[in-house]
Design a protein around this motif. Structure first.
Motif, PDB file in Angstrom:
ATOM      1  N   VAL A  80     -18.666 -54.415 106.182  1.00  0.00           N
ATOM      2  CA  VAL A  80     -19.616 -55.270 105.464  1.00  0.00           C
ATOM      3  C   VAL A  80     -20.201 -54.599 104.229  1.00  0.00           C
ATOM      4  O   VAL A  80     -20.782 -55.277 103.372  1.00  0.00           O
ATOM      5  CB  VAL A  80     -20.761 -55.710 106.401  1.00  0.00           C
ATOM      6  N   ALA A  81     -20.073 -53.261 104.114  1.00  0.00           N
ATOM      7  CA  ALA A  81     -20.626 -52.583 102.941  1.00  0.00           C
ATOM      8  C   ALA A  81     -19.968 -51.215 102.824  1.00  0.00           C
ATOM      9  O   ALA A  81     -19.407 -50.673 103.784  1.00  0.00           O
ATOM     10  CB  ALA A  81     -22.136 -52.450 103.032  1.00  0.00           C
ATOM     11  N   ILE A  82     -20.074 -50.648 101.627  1.00  0.00           N
ATOM     12  CA  ILE A  82     -19.509 -49.332 101.362  1.00  0.00           C
ATOM     13  C   ILE A  82     -20.386 -48.624 100.341  1.00  0.00           C
ATOM     14  O   ILE A  82     -20.935 -49.259  99.425  1.00  0.00           O
ATOM     15  CB  ILE A  82     -18.053 -49.448 100.856  1.00  0.00           C
ATOM     16  N   LYS A  83     -20.540 -47.304 100.498  1.00  0.00           N
ATOM     17  CA  LYS A  83     -21.273 -46.529  99.511  1.00  0.00           C
ATOM     18  C   LYS A  83     -20.642 -45.151  99.399  1.00  0.00           C
ATOM     19  O   LYS A  83     -19.945 -44.682 100.308  1.00  0.00           O
ATOM     20  CB  LYS A  83     -22.740 -46.420  99.881  1.00  0.00           C
ATOM     21  N   GLY A  84     -20.866 -44.509  98.269  1.00  0.00           N
ATOM     22  CA  GLY A  84     -20.315 -43.198  98.049  1.00  0.00           C
ATOM     23  C   GLY A  84     -21.223 -42.124  98.600  1.00  0.00           C
ATOM     24  O   GLY A  84     -22.407 -42.354  98.888  1.00  0.00           O
ATOM     25  N   LEU A  92     -18.689 -46.280 105.280  1.00  0.00           N
ATOM     26  CA  LEU A  92     -18.453 -47.694 105.554  1.00  0.00           C
ATOM     27  C   LEU A  92     -19.448 -48.188 106.587  1.00  0.00           C
ATOM     28  O   LEU A  92     -19.715 -47.504 107.587  1.00  0.00           O
ATOM     29  CB  LEU A  92     -17.027 -47.896 106.094  1.00  0.00           C
ATOM     30  N   ARG A  93     -20.055 -49.336 106.344  1.00  0.00           N
ATOM     31  CA  ARG A  93     -20.913 -49.979 107.339  1.00  0.00           C
ATOM     32  C   ARG A  93     -20.032 -50.960 108.099  1.00  0.00           C
ATOM     33  O   ARG A  93     -19.452 -51.884 107.517  1.00  0.00           O
ATOM     34  CB  ARG A  93     -22.077 -50.695 106.690  1.00  0.00           C
ATOM     35  N   VAL A  94     -19.942 -50.755 109.426  1.00  0.00           N
ATOM     36  CA  VAL A  94     -19.003 -51.494 110.257  1.00  0.00           C
ATOM     37  C   VAL A  94     -19.775 -52.318 111.274  1.00  0.00           C
ATOM     38  O   VAL A  94     -20.741 -51.842 111.875  1.00  0.00           O
ATOM     39  CB  VAL A  94     -18.038 -50.536 110.991  1.00  0.00           C
ATOM     40  N   VAL A  95     -19.340 -53.558 111.459  1.00  0.00           N
ATOM     41  CA  VAL A  95     -19.914 -54.444 112.473  1.00  0.00           C
ATOM     42  C   VAL A  95     -18.795 -54.801 113.444  1.00  0.00           C
ATOM     43  O   VAL A  95     -17.784 -55.394 113.053  1.00  0.00           O
ATOM     44  CB  VAL A  95     -20.505 -55.716 111.850  1.00  0.00           C
ATOM     45  N   ALA A 117     -25.650 -49.202  98.812  1.00  0.00           N
ATOM     46  CA  ALA A 117     -24.313 -49.608  99.261  1.00  0.00           C
ATOM     47  C   ALA A 117     -23.903 -50.883  98.532  1.00  0.00           C
ATOM     48  O   ALA A 117     -24.742 -51.704  98.140  1.00  0.00           O
ATOM     49  CB  ALA A 117     -24.307 -49.821 100.762  1.00  0.00           C
ATOM     50  N   ILE A 118     -22.641 -51.035  98.383  1.00  0.00           N
ATOM     51  CA  ILE A 118     -22.092 -52.248  97.763  1.00  0.00           C
ATOM     52  C   ILE A 118     -21.647 -53.171  98.891  1.00  0.00           C
ATOM     53  O   ILE A 118     -20.784 -52.807  99.697  1.00  0.00           O
ATOM     54  CB  ILE A 118     -20.907 -51.912  96.852  1.00  0.00           C
ATOM     55  N   PRO A 119     -22.232 -54.346  98.994  1.00  0.00           N
ATOM     56  CA  PRO A 119     -21.814 -55.270 100.056  1.00  0.00           C
ATOM     57  C   PRO A 119     -20.376 -55.755  99.803  1.00  0.00           C
ATOM     58  O   PRO A 119     -19.962 -55.948  98.660  1.00  0.00           O
ATOM     59  CB  PRO A 119     -22.827 -56.407  99.961  1.00  0.00           C
ATOM     60  N   LEU A 120     -19.646 -55.965 100.879  1.00  0.00           N
ATOM     61  CA  LEU A 120     -18.261 -56.427 100.781  1.00  0.00           C
ATOM     62  C   LEU A 120     -18.152 -57.842 101.327  1.00  0.00           C
ATOM     63  O   LEU A 120     -18.758 -58.188 102.342  1.00  0.00           O
ATOM     64  CB  LEU A 120     -17.337 -55.491 101.562  1.00  0.00           C
ATOM     65  N   GLU A 121     -17.365 -58.653 100.621  1.00  0.00           N
ATOM     66  CA  GLU A 121     -17.131 -60.036 101.023  1.00  0.00           C
ATOM     67  C   GLU A 121     -15.622 -60.297 101.031  1.00  0.00           C
ATOM     68  O   GLU A 121     -14.831 -59.511 100.498  1.00  0.00           O
ATOM     69  CB  GLU A 121     -17.817 -60.999 100.060  1.00  0.00           C
TER      70      GLU A 121
END
Length: 725
Positions: free
Chosen positions: A69-73, A121-124, A79-83
């Protein structure tokens, strides 16, 4: 530059260019950082889904079915949300140009982030559990991680370009071949550009989209322009050559406006253009179908290749472009849909083999197979060097070994399957055609002729041609039938459905049948000439025996002198040997020849009590060639024979003279003359007439003689053209 005017160097250059494009596509795809994830957009949740378990060196696992759902360095708090849209396969399917710019900007930020030392990585998970996973991206994507859809697009692009270049290299002067080449070039740049961004792991730099997007759109339009230009002039010319460029003036500006973002939506700029191009191609194919009504082979070629184009391009448009235009999810992934274009070039290859599309012959496949061999060799070599890390020399040697033992036999097998090789004309000439000509009866000849045609064409049916027989082999009913002309004594035939219905008759079949008919006609004529020669030789022997042997034996019969009788018999035997071997005496002077004839014939007349007087009006008469001398001797002997047997004469006069054109011999007797009924009996007079005419001379008979109640005058006129000075 002159080297590229030859087909092989030009096609080799095109092959290397296609491979260079494929390698460039491969290099760009592999030069991007790689996290080791198998990601896909999840439309219902608008998230990015992990499609396969991902295990990392530190033991951490991201399970299948989880969402990123999101990623950051590393070292970054935001974090940059992912769609789901971040993994859209084709950016042209994004509704508006504004949304496209947002997408490209976000792709640039994600690409920069992936170049960091590590990413979080933010993982759900499916149960709602949320956790973060730190990953160290590899600087380059492994070759083995490129998906199948990437290779599909690369191979389609290479095949399209090489297919168009193949035809164009062999038919450079033809406008249809040029447009096919343009279509193949457009397909290659479109497919290779799409392969880069459609199979990315997550993101690419903005600059790649800036050139790959226009290349994809422009290539797609070039393909449409090429196919539209092709069907404007092939198989029939619908417009003048310069007007085939009109689609370029319509669709390239359309692409330019799309790239500049000037349409109301991306669908109008990208998808609508593709649909309009396909509809235009369909219209041209329909018009061509009407134009080829009286040209069976052109119509058969159009149906084969036209349907290949409409099915291949149409399937892509229906599964991808139309759904996108109306806002529906495409029925098929765009990368997989590119495989439909292979139908076009498979149809092209089979069309060349079966219908001689673009007037290409079977030998053109040899060039294509050689180029495919070059591609196979280079690809195997690259696999060994870059995939298995072999040294350069062993890798090349192993690649050559594989190509020699696998590809070359496979190439020959494919060639036989595609080209349906048949026995050569020379083989048929040595077997079936000679058998047909030498068969004694007309019925048996027809049976053997039909069997020869079955051997060559394997038609479903052979039937007598009841229509007006053509003067030469002719295609009928759009290639479903081939009419064979009558060759005396053989009647005309109609062959239906070549190779038992597997294919249609082509122009090459028409030309091949013409060769067979011509050879059979020549073979039958040769047999007739032989039989005529036999009859003529029999007639010659009969004449010579009647004229020469008969008179000598008759003289021997009437001779009271045993020595003379034996001499005449020996001369008769010598003449018999000369007649059988058809030997002509060497040239002799006229004086020597007349002296021999005078001695011989005077002796015959003396034996039966007939006085003979010879009158030679010229001292230096020209000599005769051997054949003419033989005919002159035979004429005098036959004249003497007739006089002794039928004339009841007591005196004979032989007069020989010459003028500027003829050597004239007159034989005159004081016998009973020739009565009308007598003139039709025996072979003597007929033989004399035939002998004189065979030399180009004349034979005249006068009976009774002018100024006399009885007697006969024979006049032989031999042309001076037969005289040897």
């Amino acid at each position: 530059m002159k080297a590229f005017s030859l087909p092989i160097p030009m096609l080799l250059f095109a092959t290397l260019f296609a491979l260079a494009s494929a390698l460039l596509t491969l290099w760009v795809s592999l030069s991007q950082p790689w996290m080791g994830l198998d990601l896909a957009p999840d439309g219902p949740t608008n998230r990015i889904e992990v499609r396969a378990n991902a295990s990392f060196a530190d033991g951490e696992i991201i399970p299948r079915g989880a969402w990123i759902v999101a990623i950051k360095g590393s070292g970054r708090e935001t974090a940059i949300p992912l769609e789901a849209v971040d993994l859209v396969e084709e950016p042209d399917t994004i509704a508006t140009y504004e949304a496209l710019e947002v997408f490209r900007d976000k792709q640039q930020r994600l690409s920069e982030l992936l170049h960091s030392d590590s990413v979080v990585l933010r993982v759900v998970e499916q149960g709602g559990y949320v956790f973060e996973s730190r990953i160290v991206p590899e600087p380059n994507r492994p070759l083995s991680e490129l998906p199948v859809v990437f290779w599909i697009q690369v191979v389609v692009g290479v095949c399209g370009f090489i297919g168009g270049a193949w035809v164009f290299s062999l038919r450079r002067g033809d406008l249809p071949a040029f447009w096919l080449f343009v279509a193949g070039f457009g397909l290659m740049i479109s497919a290779h550009a799409a392969a880069i961004y459609s199979t990315r792991e997550l993101a690419l730099p903005r600059v790649i989209y800036q050139w790959a997007g226009p290349l994809n759109s422009g290539g797609a339009m070039l393909f449409g322009i090429g196919m539209l230009g092709l069907f404007l002039c092939y198989p029939k010319k619908l417009v003048a050559a310069r007007f085939t460029f009109l689609p370029t003036l319509v669709f390239l500006p359309w692409v330019a406006l799309h790239v500049m973002g000037l349409f109301p939506s991306q669908s109008y700029g990208a998808q609508l253009a593709i649909i309009v191009a396909l509809v235009s191609i369909l219209v041209c194919v329909l018009i061509q179908y009407l134009k080829t009504e009286n040209d069976p082979l052109s119509r058969a070629s159009l149906r084969w290749f036209g349907l290949s184009v409409l099915i291949g391009a149409g399937a892509f448009v229906i599964t991808v472009s139309v759904p996108t235009l109306i806002g529906v999810k495409p029925a098929l992934q765009q990368g997989h849909a590119f495989i439909f274009f292979l139908l076009i070039y498979a149809g092209l290859a089979l069309g060349v083999a079966r219908y001689r599309l673009f007037n290409l012959q079977s030998w053109s496949f040899r060039i294509l197979f050689y180029m495919v061999g070059v591609c196979v060799l280079l690809l195997i070599d690259a696999l060994f060097v870059y995939g298995l890390a072999l040294d350069r020399a062993p890798a090349l040697g192993l690649a050559l070994l594989i190509v020699s033992f696998l590809y070359i036999p496979l190439r020959d097998t494919l060639g036989r399957l595609v080209l349906h090789k048949r026995r050569s004309t020379s083989q048929l000439l040595g077997r079936e055609l000679v058998d047909v000509a030498l068969t004694p009866t007309a019925e048996a000849q027809m049976a053997r002729w039909q069997e020869a045609l079955r051997t060559v064409f394997a038609p479903m049916g052979i039937e007598p041609l009841e229509d007006t027989a053509p003067a030469a082999p002719q295609l009928r009913d759009e290639g479903t039938a081939l009419d064979i002309p009558a060759i005396a004594p053989l009647a005309a035939l109609r062959l239906t459905w070549k190779e038992e219905g597997k294919t249609l008759f082509s122009r090459e079949d028409e030309a091949y049948a013409a060769d067979l008919c011509q050879m059979l006609e020549h073979t039958i004529a040769s047999r007739n000439a032989f039989e005529k020669g036999v009859l003529e030789e029999r007639a010659r022997i009969s004449r010579d025996m009647h004229d020469n042997i008969g008179v000598r034996l008759l003289g021997a019969l009437h001779s009271q002198d045993d020595g003379r009788k034996n001499g005449l018999i020996r001369e008769a035997l010598k003449d018999l040997r000369d007649i059988v071997s058809d030997r002509n005496n060497p040239d002799r002077s006229m004086g020597e020849m007349l002296a021999d004839l005078r001695h011989e014939i005077t002796g015959h007349f003396h034996d039966v009590g007939i006085a003979v007087a010879w009158h030679i009006e010229q001292e230096d008469l020209p000599s005769l060639a051997a054949r003419s001398a033989n005919e002159l001797g035979a004429l005098l002997r036959e004249a003497a024979n007739n006089i002794m047997k039928h004339a009841k004469a007591s005196e004979v006069s032989v007069r020989i003279c010459g003028d500027n054109e003829f050597l004239v011999v007159t034989v005159e007797d004081n016998g009973i003359g020739i009565r009308p009924k007598q003139g039709s009996k025996g072979n003597g007079l007929r033989n004399m007439k035939e002998r004189a005419q065979s030399c180009g001379g004349r034979f005249d008979l006068v009976s009774p003689r002018p100024g006399a109640a009885d007697g006969t005058r024979l006049v032989f006129s031999l042309p001076r053209s037969n005289v040897v000075q």
